[in-house]
Design a protein around this motif. Structure first.
Motif, PDB file in Angstrom:
ATOM      1  N   CYS A  36     -70.133 -51.709  -6.142  1.00 18.26           N
ATOM      2  CA  CYS A  36     -69.644 -52.510  -7.278  1.00 18.26           C
ATOM      3  C   CYS A  36     -68.115 -52.594  -7.289  1.00 18.26           C
ATOM      4  O   CYS A  36     -67.534 -53.152  -8.228  1.00 18.26           O
ATOM      5  CB  CYS A  36     -70.122 -51.900  -8.595  1.00 18.26           C
ATOM      6  SG  CYS A  36     -71.880 -52.089  -8.874  1.00 18.26           S
ATOM      7  N   GLY A  37     -67.480 -52.012  -6.296  1.00 14.38           N
ATOM      8  CA  GLY A  37     -66.026 -52.105  -6.197  1.00 14.38           C
ATOM      9  C   GLY A  37     -65.286 -50.916  -6.768  1.00 14.38           C
ATOM     10  O   GLY A  37     -64.058 -50.903  -6.814  1.00 14.38           O
ATOM     11  N   LEU A  38     -66.029 -49.908  -7.203  1.00  6.64           N
ATOM     12  CA  LEU A  38     -65.401 -48.695  -7.730  1.00  6.64           C
ATOM     13  C   LEU A  38     -65.324 -47.708  -6.574  1.00  6.64           C
ATOM     14  O   LEU A  38     -66.269 -46.972  -6.307  1.00  6.64           O
ATOM     15  CB  LEU A  38     -66.220 -48.145  -8.898  1.00  6.64           C
ATOM     16  CG  LEU A  38     -66.339 -49.136 -10.063  1.00  6.64           C
ATOM     17  CD1 LEU A  38     -67.530 -48.800 -10.931  1.00  6.64           C
ATOM     18  CD2 LEU A  38     -65.056 -49.160 -10.888  1.00  6.64           C
ATOM     19  N   ARG A  39     -64.207 -47.689  -5.894  1.00  5.78           N
ATOM     20  CA  ARG A  39     -64.123 -46.971  -4.630  1.00  5.78           C
ATOM     21  C   ARG A  39     -63.180 -45.779  -4.657  1.00  5.78           C
ATOM     22  O   ARG A  39     -63.224 -44.940  -3.772  1.00  5.78           O
ATOM     23  CB  ARG A  39     -63.703 -47.940  -3.527  1.00  5.78           C
ATOM     24  CG  ARG A  39     -64.724 -49.050  -3.408  1.00  5.78           C
ATOM     25  CD  ARG A  39     -64.428 -50.061  -2.374  1.00  5.78           C
ATOM     26  NE  ARG A  39     -65.614 -50.906  -2.223  1.00  5.78           N
ATOM     27  CZ  ARG A  39     -65.885 -51.615  -1.152  1.00  5.78           C
ATOM     28  NH1 ARG A  39     -65.077 -51.601  -0.138  1.00  5.78           N
ATOM     29  NH2 ARG A  39     -66.976 -52.340  -1.099  1.00  5.78           N
ATOM     30  N   ARG A  40     -62.336 -45.742  -5.635  1.00  8.87           N
ATOM     31  CA  ARG A  40     -61.378 -44.640  -5.689  1.00  8.87           C
ATOM     32  C   ARG A  40     -61.945 -43.525  -6.571  1.00  8.87           C
ATOM     33  O   ARG A  40     -62.652 -43.790  -7.556  1.00  8.87           O
ATOM     34  CB  ARG A  40     -60.041 -45.125  -6.242  1.00  8.87           C
ATOM     35  CG  ARG A  40     -59.390 -46.205  -5.375  1.00  8.87           C
ATOM     36  CD  ARG A  40     -57.898 -46.297  -5.667  1.00  8.87           C
ATOM     37  NE  ARG A  40     -57.602 -46.502  -7.071  1.00  8.87           N
ATOM     38  CZ  ARG A  40     -57.512 -47.697  -7.658  1.00  8.87           C
ATOM     39  NH1 ARG A  40     -57.703 -48.792  -6.949  1.00  8.87           N
ATOM     40  NH2 ARG A  40     -57.233 -47.794  -8.928  1.00  8.87           N
ATOM     41  N   PRO A  41     -61.622 -42.253  -6.234  1.00 11.76           N
ATOM     42  CA  PRO A  41     -62.152 -41.129  -7.022  1.00 11.76           C
ATOM     43  C   PRO A  41     -61.908 -41.281  -8.518  1.00 11.76           C
ATOM     44  O   PRO A  41     -62.783 -40.963  -9.329  1.00 11.76           O
ATOM     45  CB  PRO A  41     -61.422 -39.917  -6.443  1.00 11.76           C
ATOM     46  CG  PRO A  41     -61.116 -40.311  -5.038  1.00 11.76           C
ATOM     47  CD  PRO A  41     -60.842 -41.782  -5.064  1.00 11.76           C
ATOM     48  N   GLU A  42     -60.728 -41.760  -8.895  1.00 10.14           N
ATOM     49  CA  GLU A  42     -60.449 -41.860 -10.332  1.00 10.14           C
ATOM     50  C   GLU A  42     -61.330 -42.904 -11.009  1.00 10.14           C
ATOM     51  O   GLU A  42     -61.728 -42.751 -12.168  1.00 10.14           O
ATOM     52  CB  GLU A  42     -58.962 -42.142 -10.598  1.00 10.14           C
ATOM     53  CG  GLU A  42     -58.440 -43.460 -10.068  1.00 10.14           C
ATOM     54  CD  GLU A  42     -57.802 -43.317  -8.697  1.00 10.14           C
ATOM     55  OE1 GLU A  42     -58.252 -42.462  -7.906  1.00 10.14           O
ATOM     56  OE2 GLU A  42     -56.847 -44.070  -8.415  1.00 10.14           O
ATOM     57  N   GLN A  43     -61.643 -43.988 -10.289  1.00 13.83           N
ATOM     58  CA  GLN A  43     -62.535 -45.008 -10.863  1.00 13.83           C
ATOM     59  C   GLN A  43     -63.941 -44.430 -11.037  1.00 13.83           C
ATOM     60  O   GLN A  43     -64.581 -44.628 -12.079  1.00 13.83           O
ATOM     61  CB  GLN A  43     -62.611 -46.227  -9.942  1.00 13.83           C
ATOM     62  CG  GLN A  43     -61.308 -47.006  -9.830  1.00 13.83           C
ATOM     63  CD  GLN A  43     -61.394 -48.085  -8.758  1.00 13.83           C
ATOM     64  OE1 GLN A  43     -61.938 -47.866  -7.686  1.00 13.83           O
ATOM     65  NE2 GLN A  43     -60.842 -49.257  -9.060  1.00 13.83           N
ATOM     66  N   LEU A  44     -64.398 -43.707 -10.023  1.00 10.67           N
ATOM     67  CA  LEU A  44     -65.751 -43.142 -10.079  1.00 10.67           C
ATOM     68  C   LEU A  44     -65.851 -42.086 -11.176  1.00 10.67           C
ATOM     69  O   LEU A  44     -66.814 -42.075 -11.963  1.00 10.67           O
ATOM     70  CB  LEU A  44     -66.116 -42.543  -8.720  1.00 10.67           C
ATOM     71  CG  LEU A  44     -66.235 -43.564  -7.586  1.00 10.67           C
ATOM     72  CD1 LEU A  44     -66.246 -42.875  -6.225  1.00 10.67           C
ATOM     73  CD2 LEU A  44     -67.502 -44.400  -7.753  1.00 10.67           C
ATOM     74  N   GLN A  45     -64.861 -41.209 -11.239  1.00 11.16           N
ATOM     75  CA  GLN A  45     -64.903 -40.164 -12.270  1.00 11.16           C
ATOM     76  C   GLN A  45     -64.889 -40.772 -13.673  1.00 11.16           C
ATOM     77  O   GLN A  45     -65.626 -40.331 -14.557  1.00 11.16           O
ATOM     78  CB  GLN A  45     -63.706 -39.222 -12.105  1.00 11.16           C
ATOM     79  CG  GLN A  45     -63.813 -38.309 -10.896  1.00 11.16           C
ATOM     80  CD  GLN A  45     -62.651 -37.329 -10.804  1.00 11.16           C
ATOM     81  OE1 GLN A  45     -62.245 -36.728 -11.781  1.00 11.16           O
ATOM     82  NE2 GLN A  45     -62.109 -37.165  -9.618  1.00 11.16           N
ATOM     83  N   ALA A  46     -64.067 -41.780 -13.851  1.00 16.42           N
ATOM     84  CA  ALA A  46     -63.966 -42.399 -15.183  1.00 16.42           C
ATOM     85  C   ALA A  46     -65.298 -43.019 -15.589  1.00 16.42           C
ATOM     86  O   ALA A  46     -65.758 -42.838 -16.730  1.00 16.42           O
ATOM     87  CB  ALA A  46     -62.863 -43.459 -15.180  1.00 16.42           C
TER      88      ALA A  46
END
Lengths: 231, 276
Positions: free
Chosen positions: A183-193
């Motif tokens: 879905c385009g959430l590829r960075r750790p901070e995006q995933l954690q959020a």
């Protein structure tokens, strides 16, 4: 000494006079990444779209939004067995304020999400590579978990989003992270959020369902702490 | 079924007396232990002598750079601005783990000191050997924990703390000497001075505090500053920190744009047939 007599490195340094905003415009007609919230997004989009827009900077396609909503729903139900909601219950038992109960749940969930994403760093690397071969440690051998992933695949069918990792018997966590990645959430901070946001409603609700000072109904010896004295 | 028990060395609630790290609370701690020694016991699991606690007191005092403009403390003020003292203090402390400034730098500086100390012990700290070991480290590392004194040439906290250690006869202990040895090379090579994080780490190691204990102990010794701002910030609960005036914000994000659906809706309104 008077205020004028105090001087130090921060008086001597050069600093900006304004705080930088990069996502939301200040003022009475807020825009998020350029889109007017009240005259545009509120008329044509959903809260899910706003989450994706906030974190990626762009509006999602219908396919991505639909898949993201499926992943969100699969991520959301987190029982009181987990540290975040458990801590939320303890906060409520202690008679904490609502704000403290919410904050405690958020910290617990954020710590859980941090650990989860860190444990899947190799998965994220493999998803970024062209081969996209799922590392063995993220492949499930548990029937119950494979069934859950199959339910996820079925729920995703109607979205049309291609998530190749789902064909490689991933664990439930690996499958959900793979969907978020797609879905385009590829960075750790995006995933954690996203993990924290998805789980917050259930975690705080579990706390709110508890009664302040209901100590007698809390299993104080779960787990049992064994004091081992060393002098 | 999983083993549903956990061991703890910390505490037990008894009938007339409680236990805390192997000590009877009323019999052995109350009336005998200072707040500092109780803090050390809590973090290290062992009692420190009065002389050792005095070093911690010196460190805590010298670490007190508590201007509310310093970023972690500013964060504390911002969160406390709605009147919640604990929320402010908790938020300030929450960001410490792994941060690039604050107590966690003491832990990272301690790691570096132990690593270089172990490499240097066998060399007798000969200048050439120190130079080779430290330059070898610098070749591999752009950033050196425990070095750097933003906005000034040297860290006044380190100067004051070293003077305290001198008065207590602890300025020439092994890790302080290691600090001096590596600082000479790092400063020459990188034009950067050691900071209070490095001095605190060295003093901790000379107290027998290990690398893993250094970070939590430093956090405990710096918590007074967070409480200072949490308390004052919550008392003031200033409107200006709850929400800065819009004129103080500089927006640098995406320019205004219309969403694809808004554009389609506009097109449909102006040309209904085309939209169909």
């Amino acid at each position: 000494m008077s205020a004028a007599q105090f001087s130090g490195p921060l008086e001597a340094g050069q600093f900006p006079e304004k705080l930088t905003a990069r996502v939301v415009t200040p003022g009475s007609e807020p825009r998020v990444h350029g889109y007017d919230v009240e005259t545009d997004l509120a008329h044509h989009y959903t809260a899910t779209d706003l989450v994706l827009l906030s974190l990626t900077g762009e509006l999602a396609t219908d396919r991505v939004r639909a898949a993201f909503e499926v992943a969100w729903l699969f991520l959301a139900p987190i029982s009181v067995a987990h540290a975040g909601p458990h801590a939320s219950v303890l906060a409520r038992l202690c008679g904490a304020t609502v704000s403290s109960t919410v904050a405690v749940a958020a910290i617990g969930l954020a710590e859980q999400a941090r650990t989860l994403v860190a444990e899947h760093s190799e998965l994220l690397r493999s998803l970024r590579s062209s081969t996209a071969k799922l590392p063995e440690r993220y492949q499930s051998t548990v029937a119950e978990e494979r069934e859950a992933v199959e339910r996820l695949r079925r729920a995703l069918d109607r979205t049309g989003l291609d998530v190749p990792a789902l064909q490689q018997s991933p664990t439930r966590d690996a499958a959900l992270l793979s969907v978020l990645f797609a879905c385009g959430l590829r960075r750790p901070e995006q995933l954690q959020a996203v993990i924290v946001l998805a789980r917050m409603p259930c975690a705080v609700a579990e706390g709110f369902a508890e009664r302040a000072t209901n100590f007698g109904n809390y299993p104080i010896n779960l787990p049992h702490f064994v004091y081992e004295e060393s002098r | 079924m999983k083993d549903l028990s956990l061991s703890t060395a910390s505490a037990h609630w008894g009938w007339e007396e409680h236990s805390y790290f192997g000590q009877r609370v009323f019999e052995e701690l109350a009336g005998h232990e200072s707040f500092t020694s109780l803090t050390a016991l809590s973090l290290l699991g062992r009692r420190l002598s009065a002389d050792q606690c005095a070093v911690l007191d010196d460190a805590a005092a010298c670490l007190t750079l508590a201007d509310p403009r310093v970023w972690p403390l500013k964060l504390t003020r911002v969160i406390a601005a709605h009147g919640g003292m604990s929320a402010g203090a908790a938020a300030g402390l929450l960001i410490q783990d792994g941060a690039r400034i604050g107590p966690s730098t003491v832990a990272r500086a301690a790691e570096l000191l132990v690593q270089l100390h172990l490499e240097l012990v066998g060399t007798g700290f000969e200048p050439e050997a120190v130079d080779a070991v430290v330059r070898g480290y610098l070749d591999k590392h752009h950033f050196v924990w425990g070095f750097g004194t933003p906005f000034r040439k040297r860290d006044e906290r380190l100067v004051a703390f070293c003077a305290c250690l001198e008065r207590r006869g602890r300025r020439r202990l092994p890790f302080m000497r290691t600090l001096d040895a590596i600082a000479a090379v790092v400063t020459r090579a990188r034009q950067t001075e050691p900071n209070m994080g490095m001095a605190t780490a060295a003093a901790f190691l000379d107290l027998g505090v290990n690398v893993h204990e250094a970070g939590p102990l430093a956090t405990a010794l710096m918590q007074h500053m967070f409480f200072a701002h949490a308390v004052e910030g919550a008392q003031q609960a200033p409107e200006i920190l709850r929400r800065l005036p819009d004129c103080c914000i500089d927006y640098t994000g995406r320019e205004a744009r219309e969403s694809p659906r808004a554009l389609s809706a506009s097109a449909a309104k102006t040309n209904p047939q085309a939209a169909e």
